[in-house]
Design a protein around this motif. Structure first.
Motif, PDB file in Angstrom:
ATOM      1  N   LYS A  13       0.844  -1.193   0.000  1.00  0.00           N
ATOM      2  CA  LYS A  13       0.000   0.000   0.000  1.00  0.00           C
ATOM      3  C   LYS A  13       0.872   1.232   0.000  1.00  0.00           C
ATOM      4  O   LYS A  13       1.806   1.341   0.793  1.00  0.00           O
ATOM      5  N   PHE A  15       0.741   5.550   0.068  1.00  0.00           N
ATOM      6  CA  PHE A  15      -0.010   6.804   0.164  1.00  0.00           C
ATOM      7  C   PHE A  15       0.875   7.859  -0.464  1.00  0.00           C
ATOM      8  O   PHE A  15       1.885   8.244   0.122  1.00  0.00           O
ATOM      9  N   ARG A  49      -6.821  -2.135   8.113  1.00  0.00           N
ATOM     10  CA  ARG A  49      -7.857  -1.573   7.248  1.00  0.00           C
ATOM     11  C   ARG A  49      -7.938  -2.314   5.914  1.00  0.00           C
ATOM     12  O   ARG A  49      -9.015  -2.462   5.351  1.00  0.00           O
ATOM     13  N   GLY A  53     -11.325  -4.371   4.317  1.00  0.00           N
ATOM     14  CA  GLY A  53     -11.926  -3.779   3.126  1.00  0.00           C
ATOM     15  C   GLY A  53     -12.073  -2.276   3.178  1.00  0.00           C
ATOM     16  O   GLY A  53     -12.691  -1.683   2.304  1.00  0.00           O
ATOM     17  N   LEU A  54     -11.499  -1.632   4.187  1.00  0.00           N
ATOM     18  CA  LEU A  54     -11.593  -0.175   4.247  1.00  0.00           C
ATOM     19  C   LEU A  54     -10.574   0.482   3.334  1.00  0.00           C
ATOM     20  O   LEU A  54     -10.741   1.623   2.937  1.00  0.00           O
ATOM     21  N   LEU A  55      -9.524  -0.256   3.025  1.00  0.00           N
ATOM     22  CA  LEU A  55      -8.531   0.235   2.078  1.00  0.00           C
ATOM     23  C   LEU A  55      -8.316  -0.856   1.039  1.00  0.00           C
ATOM     24  O   LEU A  55      -8.375  -2.035   1.361  1.00  0.00           O
ATOM     25  N   THR A  56      -8.088  -0.443  -0.185  1.00  0.00           N
ATOM     26  CA  THR A  56      -7.799  -1.427  -1.227  1.00  0.00           C
ATOM     27  C   THR A  56      -6.295  -1.518  -1.362  1.00  0.00           C
ATOM     28  O   THR A  56      -5.635  -0.497  -1.540  1.00  0.00           O
ATOM     29  N   ASP A  71     -13.873  -8.780  -2.130  1.00  0.00           N
ATOM     30  CA  ASP A  71     -15.294  -8.909  -1.806  1.00  0.00           C
ATOM     31  C   ASP A  71     -15.549  -8.301  -0.426  1.00  0.00           C
ATOM     32  O   ASP A  71     -15.917  -8.994   0.521  1.00  0.00           O
ATOM     33  N   SER A  72     -15.341  -7.006  -0.345  1.00  0.00           N
ATOM     34  CA  SER A  72     -15.358  -6.396   0.987  1.00  0.00           C
ATOM     35  C   SER A  72     -16.757  -6.417   1.612  1.00  0.00           C
ATOM     36  O   SER A  72     -16.881  -6.413   2.830  1.00  0.00           O
ATOM     37  N   ASP A  73     -17.799  -6.470   0.776  1.00  0.00           N
ATOM     38  CA  ASP A  73     -19.152  -6.524   1.349  1.00  0.00           C
ATOM     39  C   ASP A  73     -19.353  -7.777   2.186  1.00  0.00           C
ATOM     40  O   ASP A  73     -19.895  -7.720   3.290  1.00  0.00           O
ATOM     41  N   LYS A  76     -17.201  -7.545   5.372  1.00  0.00           N
ATOM     42  CA  LYS A  76     -17.719  -6.615   6.371  1.00  0.00           C
ATOM     43  C   LYS A  76     -18.788  -7.254   7.258  1.00  0.00           C
ATOM     44  O   LYS A  76     -18.914  -6.936   8.429  1.00  0.00           O
ATOM     45  N   ARG A  77     -19.591  -8.153   6.660  1.00  0.00           N
ATOM     46  CA  ARG A  77     -20.664  -8.774   7.422  1.00  0.00           C
ATOM     47  C   ARG A  77     -20.152  -9.710   8.514  1.00  0.00           C
ATOM     48  O   ARG A  77     -20.817  -9.941   9.509  1.00  0.00           O
ATOM     49  N   TYR A  81     -14.810  -4.763  13.465  1.00  0.00           N
ATOM     50  CA  TYR A  81     -13.627  -3.906  13.405  1.00  0.00           C
ATOM     51  C   TYR A  81     -13.738  -2.839  14.481  1.00  0.00           C
ATOM     52  O   TYR A  81     -14.703  -2.098  14.528  1.00  0.00           O
ATOM     53  N   THR A  83     -12.052   0.461  15.786  1.00  0.00           N
ATOM     54  CA  THR A  83     -11.091   1.462  15.327  1.00  0.00           C
ATOM     55  C   THR A  83     -10.219   1.933  16.480  1.00  0.00           C
ATOM     56  O   THR A  83     -10.578   1.818  17.645  1.00  0.00           O
ATOM     57  N   SER A  87     -15.062   5.439  17.641  1.00  0.00           N
ATOM     58  CA  SER A  87     -15.736   5.940  16.439  1.00  0.00           C
ATOM     59  C   SER A  87     -17.238   5.713  16.471  1.00  0.00           C
ATOM     60  O   SER A  87     -17.867   5.590  15.436  1.00  0.00           O
TER      61      SER A  87
ATOM     62  N   GLY B 213     -14.267  10.822  12.904  1.00  0.00           N
ATOM     63  CA  GLY B 213     -13.785   9.450  12.817  1.00  0.00           C
ATOM     64  C   GLY B 213     -14.887   8.423  12.740  1.00  0.00           C
ATOM     65  O   GLY B 213     -14.625   7.232  12.650  1.00  0.00           O
ATOM     66  N   THR B 214     -16.143   8.866  12.780  1.00  0.00           N
ATOM     67  CA  THR B 214     -17.240   7.903  12.741  1.00  0.00           C
ATOM     68  C   THR B 214     -17.458   7.361  11.332  1.00  0.00           C
ATOM     69  O   THR B 214     -18.105   6.347  11.148  1.00  0.00           O
ATOM     70  N   ASN B 217     -16.177   3.948  10.999  1.00  0.00           N
ATOM     71  CA  ASN B 217     -17.110   2.977  11.541  1.00  0.00           C
ATOM     72  C   ASN B 217     -18.212   2.664  10.544  1.00  0.00           C
ATOM     73  O   ASN B 217     -18.570   1.510  10.315  1.00  0.00           O
ATOM     74  N   ALA B 220     -17.112   0.512   7.798  1.00  0.00           N
ATOM     75  CA  ALA B 220     -16.841  -0.869   8.181  1.00  0.00           C
ATOM     76  C   ALA B 220     -18.122  -1.695   8.254  1.00  0.00           C
ATOM     77  O   ALA B 220     -18.071  -2.914   8.326  1.00  0.00           O
ATOM     78  N   PRO B 222     -21.957  -2.901   6.605  1.00  0.00           N
ATOM     79  CA  PRO B 222     -22.341  -3.216   5.220  1.00  0.00           C
ATOM     80  C   PRO B 222     -23.132  -2.107   4.529  1.00  0.00           C
ATOM     81  O   PRO B 222     -23.597  -2.299   3.421  1.00  0.00           O
ATOM     82  N   THR B 376     -14.091   3.570   0.541  1.00  0.00           N
ATOM     83  CA  THR B 376     -12.963   3.152   1.360  1.00  0.00           C
ATOM     84  C   THR B 376     -12.317   4.403   1.918  1.00  0.00           C
ATOM     85  O   THR B 376     -12.788   5.506   1.680  1.00  0.00           O
ATOM     86  N   ASP B 378      -9.219   5.190   1.190  1.00  0.00           N
ATOM     87  CA  ASP B 378      -8.059   5.544   0.345  1.00  0.00           C
ATOM     88  C   ASP B 378      -8.084   7.028   0.020  1.00  0.00           C
ATOM     89  O   ASP B 378      -9.118   7.551  -0.312  1.00  0.00           O
TER      90      ASP B 378
END
Lengths: 309, 378
Positions: A13, A15, A49, A53-56, A71-73, A76-77, A81, A83, A87, B213-214, B217, B220, B222, B376, B378
């Motif tokens: 990854k 940035f 992350r 699936g929060l970051l690719t 297949d982040s969906d 996620k289920r 996670y 943080t 959050s 920052g929420t 959440n 994350a 669906p 995401t 990113d």
């Protein structure tokens, strides 16, 4: 049902022009508590992350609970996670926050699940309080409970115990072990050595690179360090003296003793005997600890990092 | 279905937004307070047809003719004669200092030359720095000379009366016969207030999640982008309609703006306009990193809307390129809609030329918003 909850290879990854995670490969077995260690800014959060699936990832592949990372969906289920920074919504009550999460995962018996969680937390009487009014320790417990609400099979916890008092931390880890015993896998990042020692497996990451991986014993063995404890007076001076001597990789003060470690045991012993000759100190060879190894790893990688690749 | 859009998740987003909104007293107060304050300020304050402008006279003589002309000026309501000045130097100074808007110079031998039929001139000097302030008054001057002449030049002087023009021009001022500025400004304010609040509120609502920052959440879970965005929009649609109602009530009962058209059509137009602005707010919030930037972007969007939409300045007075930009802005079309419905009683058919641009705008901007929504971090 695959054997691994997390199985990723060669994740990268960037940035901008910063290479934050380099060729990360990691395997977390089901029901395992996997500790993720490393200095600040080493890429732990980014790695976590990417796994949920929060970051690719820029490159690399892998699966999480049998689902491809893309297949982040689906991931996620099944993943909870937590943080690093709290959050949940400060301007919602505790119950409203939990209820929102339960609705997001479309839980069949939502009210029941929320009630059960509140009860488990011992927050039933405070359910109508605004979440922002909770103390740090309570927020952390609430966050864990909230990310457990949808009964995930894998927990990704990003420094969950930062800023939490020791007894709350101990309770937290007991809870983690109870969850692991039920077959839930946990990937947890931490800075605390006592927490690292409570993990089934460890990984050490610095400057985006995974430096060691395995059980605590395996990680210690992998670096094959010899460590001597020097007990006596004027240890700080001695530490200065030892710095840069042949065979000495690092000196760390542990309470009343100075731990001196190096990769070559014989050379280290010779150096120590030479330098401390005639001084009122006692030398004992001790087992290298996890912390010695981590400090060693961090110094090594810092040296490597300074040299442009 | 539930993979792409779940009503349950969407509804829980809506609930959450309403709950948070309810606890945010300042925002809540602003929703009601902003339209009231702006209505009071602008509704009562803005007047594009200023009257009682301070006027001084440099009188070279006093005669029946000059008195009667000055009386005509006074009676027109445009001019308020506040005194006489001794000479040209004093007149210039008064104009430079801004003490008077106009100076009327009456030459010493005015009456004598008038009676002799020499067509003497009166000089009116105007401080014309602001064309809008003097325009209407100056336009009235010529007519006033005629009126005064008509009254005084009788008997043996009747020959000096100007001949009537070869033909008359009859003017019908439609939809706002008295030229009441408020009838134009108050409906226009509806669009201005909706633009301001809708864009800003949604912009803040999304960036707030990121700033606190929420958002991490939320990402994350669906929940799908469309559920988040539309769920966040709905409370503001309700707010927009509440604000519209406040403004309509004030228009009707405080400013006595005639509501000729159909109230249902007004709400339909308001709904469409609110939707257009909310998509803008969501898009801006995707671009902004924090709430401050969202505010700045809102102002950036708001100013051209205010100045180029025909709210403040006549739309047809702008050059072609500016009209082109103005036509891209939703407020321009909404101003036409709301003024059309309120004052002219237009129906959907007459309004269509202003409806389709709003529909198109909303669709395009919503597309941009969904594209830019970051699934995401990113």
């Amino acid at each position: 049902m695959t054997e691994y909850a997390i199985d990723v290879h060669g994740l990268n990854k960037h940035f901008g022009d910063k290479h934050v995670v380099k060729d990360l490969s990691l395997r977390v077995r089901r029901g395992e508590i996997f500790g993720f260690l490393g200095p600040n800014g080493s890429g732990k959060t980014t790695s976590i992350r990417m796994m949920c699936g929060l970051l690719t990832p820029d490159s690399g592949s892998g699966q999480c609970l049998g689902h491809d990372l893309s297949d982040s969906d689906a991931i996620k289920r099944k993943v909870g996670y937590m943080t690093q920074k709290f959050s949940y919504w400060d301007d919602l009550t505790i119950r409203e926050n939990l209820d929102f999460v339960a609705r997001m995962y479309q839980m069949p018996r939502r009210r029941e699940a929320v009630d059960r969680t509140l009860e488990g937390l011992g927050l039933t009487s405070r359910a109508k309080q605004l979440t922002g009014a909770l103390s740090g320790g309570w927020k952390q417990r609430l966050a864990l409970a909230a990310c457990m609400l949808h009964e995930p099979q894998l927990l990704l916890l990003d420094e969950p115990t930062a800023g939490v008092d020791p007894s709350a931390r101990r309770d937290f880890w007991e809870e983690l072990h109870r969850l692991a015993a039920q077959g839930i896998s946990v990937l947890v990042s931490t800075h605390y050595m006592d927490e690292a020692e409570r993990c089934h497996k460890l990984a050490y990451i610095a400057y985006g690179r995974l430096l060691a991986q395995g059980t605590a014993d395996e990680v210690i063995a992998s670096q094959s360090l010899a460590t001597w404890a020097v007990a006596g007076t004027r240890l700080a001076e001695l530490s200065q003296l030892l710095h840069g001597q042949p065979g000495v990789a690092q000196t760390v003060v542990f309470g009343g003793a100075l731990h001196v470690s190096g990769p070559d045991g014989a050379l280290l012993e010779a150096t120590l005997r030479r330098i401390t000759a005639g001084q009122p100190v006692t030398l004992t060879q001790v087992a290298t600890g996890l912390e010695d190894v981590f400090i060693y790893l961090m110094n090594q990688s810092a040296d490597n990092y300074a040299v442009p690749a | 279905m539930s993979r792409w859009f779940s009503l349950a998740r969407w509804w829980s987003m809506v609930l959450k937004e309403f709950l948070q909104l309810r606890r945010d007293r300042i925002t809540f107060g602003m929703i009601i307070g902003l339209p009231l304050v702006q209505l009071t300020l602008f509704g009562f304050a803005i007047n594009t047809d200023p009257r009682h402008l301070p006027t001084a006279v440099v009188a070279g003589e006093h005669s029946e003719f000059t008195r009667s002309y000055l009386a005509a000026l006074q009676n027109s309501d445009y001019f308020q004669i506040i005194g006489t000045l001794p000479d040209q130097a004093a007149a210039t100074q008064a104009l430079v200092q801004g003490k008077v808007q106009f100076v009327v110079h009456i030459p010493p031998d005015f009456s004598r030359r008038l009676v002799r039929g020499e067509h003497p001139s009166l000089l009116v000097e105007a401080d014309a720095t602001d064309p809008a302030a003097t325009g209407m008054a100056l336009a009235a001057l010529g007519q006033l000379a005629q009126t005064a002449a008509h009254k005084d030049l009788n008997g043996p002087l009747a020959a000096l009366q100007p001949a009537p023009p070869a033909f008359d021009v009859t003017v019908h001022r439609l939809y706002n016969p008295e030229g009441n500025t408020q009838f134009n400004v108050v409906p226009g304010l509806m669009g201005v207030i909706l633009t301001m609040t809708m864009v800003m509120m949604t912009g803040l609502a999304m960036t707030r999640e990121r700033e606190r920052g929420t958002m991490e959440n939320l990402l994350a879970t669906p929940v799908r982008p469309l559920e988040v965005m539309s769920g966040k929009i709905i409370p503001y649609v309700a707010i927009g309609l509440v604000q519209s109602t406040i403004i309509l009530l004030a228009a009707r009962y405080v400013f006595h703006v005639p509501i000729v058209g159909n109230v249902g059509t007004i709400y339909l137009a308001a709904l469409l306009f609110v939707a257009a602005n909310l998509t803008v707010g969501i898009t801006l919030s995707s671009l902004a990193q924090n709430q401050l930037q969202a505010m700045q972007l809102t102002m950036f969007y708001f100013l051209p809307n205010l100045l180029l939409s025909g709210f403040m300045f006549p739309f047809r007075g702008m050059p072609g390129w500016a009209q082109f930009i103005g036509n891209l802005l939703p407020l321009t079309h909404f101003n036409r809609l709301i003024r059309g419905i309120l004052l002219k009683g237009s129906g959907l058919v007459e309004l269509w030329p202003s409806i389709w641009p709003l529909l198109l705008f909303t669709t395009v901007v919503m597309g941009i918003a969904v594209k830019f929504y970051r699934r995401t971090l990113d």
